[in-house]
Design an enzyme around this catalytic site. Sequence first.
Site, mmCIF file in Angstrom:
data_model
loop_
_atom_site.group_PDB
_atom_site.id
_atom_site.type_symbol
_atom_site.label_atom_id
_atom_site.label_comp_id
_atom_site.label_asym_id
_atom_site.label_seq_id
_atom_site.Cartn_x
_atom_site.Cartn_y
_atom_site.Cartn_z
ATOM 1 N N HIS A 68 25.507 15.918 -29.848
ATOM 2 C CA HIS A 68 25.168 16.732 -31.025
ATOM 3 C C HIS A 68 25.582 16.051 -32.339
ATOM 4 C CE1 HIS A 68 23.436 20.411 -29.558
ATOM 5 N NE2 HIS A 68 23.668 21.033 -30.697
ATOM 6 N N ASP B 230 22.583 20.846 -37.171
ATOM 7 C CA ASP B 230 21.369 21.577 -36.800
ATOM 8 C C ASP B 230 20.240 20.567 -36.628
ATOM 9 O OD1 ASP B 230 19.627 23.640 -36.277
ATOM 10 O OD2 ASP B 230 19.308 24.179 -38.381
ATOM 11 N N ASN C 102 19.363 19.038 -33.682
ATOM 12 C CA ASN C 102 19.557 18.052 -32.614
ATOM 13 C C ASN C 102 18.458 18.130 -31.554
ATOM 14 O OD1 ASN C 102 22.429 16.881 -33.170
ATOM 15 N ND2 ASN C 102 22.653 19.089 -33.412
ATOM 16 N N THR D 113 15.077 16.928 -32.894
ATOM 17 C CA THR D 113 15.103 15.474 -33.073
ATOM 18 C C THR D 113 15.022 14.756 -31.732
ATOM 19 O OG1 THR D 113 16.437 15.710 -35.084
ATOM 20 C CG2 THR D 113 16.396 13.541 -34.046
#
Length: 410
Positions: A239, A243, A245, A248
């Site tokens: 992680h 925010d 993760n 992506t």
Amino acid sequence: MPYKTLKTIDYEAHHDSKTVGTEYERRIHNYGIFKSGLYPFLIDHQELSQDRRELFITPLREIAIACERIEYNSAELKSKLKELPPIAEELYLKKSLINEITTSNRLSGIAVRRTEVKAALDSINKDNQEQVRFAPMAKMYNKILEDDFQRIESFVDLRKVYNQLLFGLIEKEQMPDGAFFRNRPVSIKNDQQKIIFQLPGNENDLEQRLSNWLKFISNKNIPFMIKGLLAHGYFENIHPFYDGNGRTSRYILSLYLARKLDLVTGLNVAQAIYENRESYEKALLALGDQGNFAEGSFFINDSLSMIENRQRKIIEDLDVNIKQLSRTNKKIQQIYQINSPEYFVLNLLLQSKIFTDNQADGLLDREIVEISENSKHSKRAINLAIKSLEQKKQITTLKKNPFQHSIDIN
């Protein structure tokens, strides 16, 4: 004898540390083992463990067979796409892209409608694209369709992907506060938004972990499916951002599988996870469970199964669609000659109907006219054909601004 997780072996041995320790040593030193050079965060009863172990994969028979089946399915998907007329292929891939972006955001708990994503995709070549929600993300995914595969070889590359993909979607206070990544602890939550454990915040530590990740994804001595999926699982485990993760890491995996396998498989990563989200979450938690000693074999096996099942479903659906296209086309040819403008219009509307999920995603009248510029039919002939077909009630008007029609394929 079935291959079991080390945590299961520990349980069956009544928590005899010698038994599970011996089995771990046997596995980690086994001939043919894949060692990653990655050290995931390990969790022990919802608390961060100080145990540091290298993520490894046992070359199980099931993994080898699943990888081969996925490559076979990929070849079949490429063949199916070649069977489609160019417009049908374009519509199908656009549909896949819209569904993938929608699903990836929903997996992250983001409220999103397909119509929003379609509007974002339609805006990517316009001046106001950055003002349209999801437009930067749509532009990034659209690059996959254009074979523009962005390389990730440094922290700068990774942060660039994050910034471009999630532009306008991350709250200011949730943006990374380090040079590239987060520098404070982050809470990991389940589907019900309940905190299940917390990861430490130290950008120097994250940079070391991601430096290893960059080395791993460039390692040519590990089979590409194992490498892609393990890199995905590890990214989720550490992680690196507060925010985004999941979105992506799913995008990076889509990019990778589209390049290594095919566009359709690449654009179905989030959808494969969504269909198996409960088992996926369990596999991800097991990857970081201290009781499994950082073995990634089961995460890989479960992930391969999800991808393979999704591929088979897509192939079955494409088979149905291709047969429907052929069958209905023959009916149209009984009414109109192939070289007539009426057939041209009906054929395009048929492709539009079959290879989109929503009628609103289909071809507009002006797009049909634009496509006709590469045919022998004039704009006037196409417009007259549309008017004639509507009068004969062979097509119906969906909307008037801009004009859009639909064919009844029943």
